[in-house]
Design a protein around this motif. Structure first.
Motif, PDB file in Angstrom:
ATOM      1  N   LEU A 191       0.570  -1.324  -0.170  1.00  0.00           N
ATOM      2  CA  LEU A 191       0.044   0.050   0.106  1.00  0.00           C
ATOM      3  C   LEU A 191       1.162   1.173  -0.479  1.00  0.00           C
ATOM      4  N   ILE A 192       1.994   1.728   1.100  1.00  0.00           N
ATOM      5  CA  ILE A 192       3.258   2.683   0.984  1.00  0.00           C
ATOM      6  C   ILE A 192       3.645   2.816  -0.029  1.00  0.00           C
ATOM      7  N   ASN A 193       3.673   1.910  -0.482  1.00  0.00           N
ATOM      8  CA  ASN A 193       5.009   1.694  -2.524  1.00  0.00           C
ATOM      9  C   ASN A 193       3.801   1.688  -3.642  1.00  0.00           C
ATOM     10  N   GLU A 194       2.912   1.668  -3.770  1.00  0.00           N
ATOM     11  CA  GLU A 194       1.748   2.043  -4.433  1.00  0.00           C
ATOM     12  C   GLU A 194       1.882   3.760  -4.140  1.00  0.00           C
ATOM     13  N   ALA A 195       1.318   4.480  -2.874  1.00  0.00           N
ATOM     14  CA  ALA A 195       1.025   5.277  -2.849  1.00  0.00           C
ATOM     15  C   ALA A 195       2.174   6.644  -2.475  1.00  0.00           C
ATOM     16  N   ALA A 196       3.299   5.786  -2.656  1.00  0.00           N
ATOM     17  CA  ALA A 196       5.353   6.930  -2.923  1.00  0.00           C
ATOM     18  C   ALA A 196       5.207   6.539  -4.816  1.00  0.00           C
ATOM     19  N   ALA A 197       4.706   5.415  -5.196  1.00  0.00           N
ATOM     20  CA  ALA A 197       4.793   5.857  -6.772  1.00  0.00           C
ATOM     21  C   ALA A 197       4.728   6.694  -7.373  1.00  0.00           C
ATOM     22  N   ARG A 198       3.136   7.413  -7.043  1.00  0.00           N
ATOM     23  CA  ARG A 198       2.461   8.688  -7.918  1.00  0.00           C
ATOM     24  C   ARG A 198       3.072   9.526  -7.967  1.00  0.00           C
ATOM     25  N   PRO A 199       2.726  10.680  -8.105  1.00  0.00           N
ATOM     26  CA  PRO A 199       3.428  11.943  -8.920  1.00  0.00           C
ATOM     27  C   PRO A 199       3.038  12.530  -7.477  1.00  0.00           C
ATOM     28  N   ASP A 200       3.887  12.336  -6.965  1.00  0.00           N
ATOM     29  CA  ASP A 200       3.710  13.966  -5.836  1.00  0.00           C
ATOM     30  C   ASP A 200       4.218  15.245  -6.041  1.00  0.00           C
ATOM     31  N   LEU A 201       3.670  16.316  -5.094  1.00  0.00           N
ATOM     32  CA  LEU A 201       4.341  17.182  -5.306  1.00  0.00           C
ATOM     33  C   LEU A 201       4.885  17.905  -6.019  1.00  0.00           C
ATOM     34  N   ALA A 202       4.552  18.761  -6.847  1.00  0.00           N
ATOM     35  CA  ALA A 202       6.131  19.591  -7.448  1.00  0.00           C
ATOM     36  C   ALA A 202       6.313  20.555  -6.928  1.00  0.00           C
ATOM     37  N   PRO A 203       7.607  21.165  -6.948  1.00  0.00           N
ATOM     38  CA  PRO A 203       7.657  22.900  -5.910  1.00  0.00           C
ATOM     39  C   PRO A 203       8.071  23.524  -7.011  1.00  0.00           C
ATOM     40  N   GLN A 204       7.505  24.754  -6.917  1.00  0.00           N
ATOM     41  CA  GLN A 204       7.500  25.709  -7.960  1.00  0.00           C
ATOM     42  C   GLN A 204       8.178  27.058  -7.584  1.00  0.00           C
ATOM     43  N   LEU A 205       8.483  27.849  -8.289  1.00  0.00           N
ATOM     44  CA  LEU A 205       8.639  29.588  -7.949  1.00  0.00           C
ATOM     45  C   LEU A 205       7.872  30.193  -8.472  1.00  0.00           C
ATOM     46  N   GLY A 206       8.290  31.075  -7.325  1.00  0.00           N
ATOM     47  CA  GLY A 206       7.045  32.898  -7.777  1.00  0.00           C
ATOM     48  C   GLY A 206       5.938  31.617  -6.408  1.00  0.00           C
ATOM     49  N   ALA A 207       4.790  33.017  -6.882  1.00  0.00           N
ATOM     50  CA  ALA A 207       3.749  32.674  -5.829  1.00  0.00           C
ATOM     51  C   ALA A 207       3.191  31.311  -5.725  1.00  0.00           C
ATOM     52  N   VAL A 208       3.571  30.630  -6.554  1.00  0.00           N
ATOM     53  CA  VAL A 208       2.831  29.042  -5.832  1.00  0.00           C
ATOM     54  C   VAL A 208       3.792  28.211  -5.666  1.00  0.00           C
ATOM     55  N   ARG A 209       3.740  27.060  -4.807  1.00  0.00           N
ATOM     56  CA  ARG A 209       4.940  26.831  -3.950  1.00  0.00           C
ATOM     57  C   ARG A 209       4.906  25.879  -4.730  1.00  0.00           C
ATOM     58  N   TRP A 210       3.612  24.438  -4.955  1.00  0.00           N
ATOM     59  CA  TRP A 210       3.656  23.603  -5.190  1.00  0.00           C
ATOM     60  C   TRP A 210       2.343  23.054  -6.320  1.00  0.00           C
ATOM     61  N   THR A 211       2.818  22.352  -7.064  1.00  0.00           N
ATOM     62  CA  THR A 211       1.604  22.150  -8.034  1.00  0.00           C
ATOM     63  C   THR A 211       1.220  20.843  -8.163  1.00  0.00           C
ATOM     64  N   ALA A 212       0.285  20.443  -8.789  1.00  0.00           N
ATOM     65  CA  ALA A 212      -0.103  18.604  -8.636  1.00  0.00           C
ATOM     66  C   ALA A 212      -1.897  18.793  -9.591  1.00  0.00           C
ATOM     67  N   ARG A 213      -1.803  17.793 -10.981  1.00  0.00           N
ATOM     68  CA  ARG A 213      -2.878  17.459 -11.048  1.00  0.00           C
ATOM     69  C   ARG A 213      -4.243  17.126 -10.378  1.00  0.00           C
ATOM     70  N   GLN A 214      -3.723  16.084  -9.221  1.00  0.00           N
ATOM     71  CA  GLN A 214      -4.557  16.167  -8.259  1.00  0.00           C
ATOM     72  C   GLN A 214      -4.483  16.020  -7.090  1.00  0.00           C
ATOM     73  N   PRO A 215      -3.933  17.134  -6.589  1.00  0.00           N
ATOM     74  CA  PRO A 215      -3.555  17.737  -5.371  1.00  0.00           C
ATOM     75  C   PRO A 215      -3.709  17.034  -4.427  1.00  0.00           C
ATOM     76  N   ALA A 216      -5.057  16.666  -3.558  1.00  0.00           N
ATOM     77  CA  ALA A 216      -4.881  14.948  -2.647  1.00  0.00           C
ATOM     78  C   ALA A 216      -3.678  14.069  -2.735  1.00  0.00           C
ATOM     79  N   ARG A 217      -4.458  13.487  -4.367  1.00  0.00           N
ATOM     80  CA  ARG A 217      -3.594  12.540  -4.076  1.00  0.00           C
ATOM     81  C   ARG A 217      -1.740  12.147  -4.037  1.00  0.00           C
ATOM     82  N   ALA A 218      -1.477  13.879  -4.514  1.00  0.00           N
ATOM     83  CA  ALA A 218       0.019  14.034  -4.518  1.00  0.00           C
ATOM     84  C   ALA A 218       0.323  14.379  -2.950  1.00  0.00           C
ATOM     85  N   ALA A 219      -0.530  15.191  -2.190  1.00  0.00           N
ATOM     86  CA  ALA A 219       0.299  15.393  -1.176  1.00  0.00           C
ATOM     87  C   ALA A 219       0.373  14.724  -0.694  1.00  0.00           C
TER      88      ALA A 219
END
Length: 203
Positions: A107-135
């Protein structure tokens, strides 16, 4: 931006002080595990009673993808709770030098393998297509990294019998006993003082 500011921005403040999230674990995965309190009690404290609470945790943990409230569904909440308990068991068994349950590893490996939060420069700190799953993927990866690192030896459980919080001991002497002096440390001091007072001879 601190957690209080984020809570005001998102309008997701905790209605009950008992449901306030403790961020004293020293790692995102330990802070997430702490969303279930009093684990050793018959009356465990669920700090994620609904999807809004999980969205608030993401905001206060500074894992909100774009500074806006993360949309959390009932399905997201159910999955987050299952992952949380798997993470707790993983950390505890690893602390004891035992092998984790294969189902938890999967279960943990499956969750960890998903796309996580991508760091961003500027006003937006993170980006993700599926924010809850990425977090949650970010939290799962943090747990994997923790249990596979020397830092695992510094993870402790609070010595207050009524508390079950795990924390990373970052004290210089590595003698930290309580999740926080403001919480269980002061309670232990008060209890010790009262015990000594009762045992002192009357004048």
């Amino acid at each position: 931006m601190n957690r209080c500011t984020l809570s005001r921005m998102t309008g997701t403040s905790a209605p009950d002080p008992a449901l306030a999230f403790p961020f004293i674990g020293g790692r995102p995965c330990l802070n997430f595990v702490a969303t279930l309190g009093r684990r050793h009690s018959s009356a465990a404290l669920e700090r994620l009673p609904d999807p809004a609470a999980l969205a608030r945790w993401f905001a206060e943990a500074e894992l909100a993808a774009d500074g806006e409230p993360v949309r959390v569904t009932d399905r997201d909440l159910a999955g987050a709770r299952v992952l949380r308990e798997a993470l707790y068991r993983l950390v505890r068994t690893s602390m004891a030098g035992q092998e984790p349950e294969p189902a938890d590893v999967e279960l943990i490996n499956e969750a960890a393998a998903r796309p996580d939060l991508a760091p961003q420069l500027g006003a937006v700190r993170w980006t993700a297509r599926q924010p809850a799953r990425a977090a949650l993927a970010t939290v799962a990866r943090d747990a994997v990294l923790l249990v596979r690192s020397p830092l695992l030896e510094r993870v402790k459980e609070c010595e207050n019998p009524g508390c079950s919080l795990l924390f990373l001991d970052d004290s210089q002497a590595r003698r930290r006993r309580w999740c926080s002096m403001d919480r269980c440390g002061n309670l232990a001091k008060v209890a010790g003082y009262r015990s000594r007072s009762r045992g002192a001879p009357a004048r």
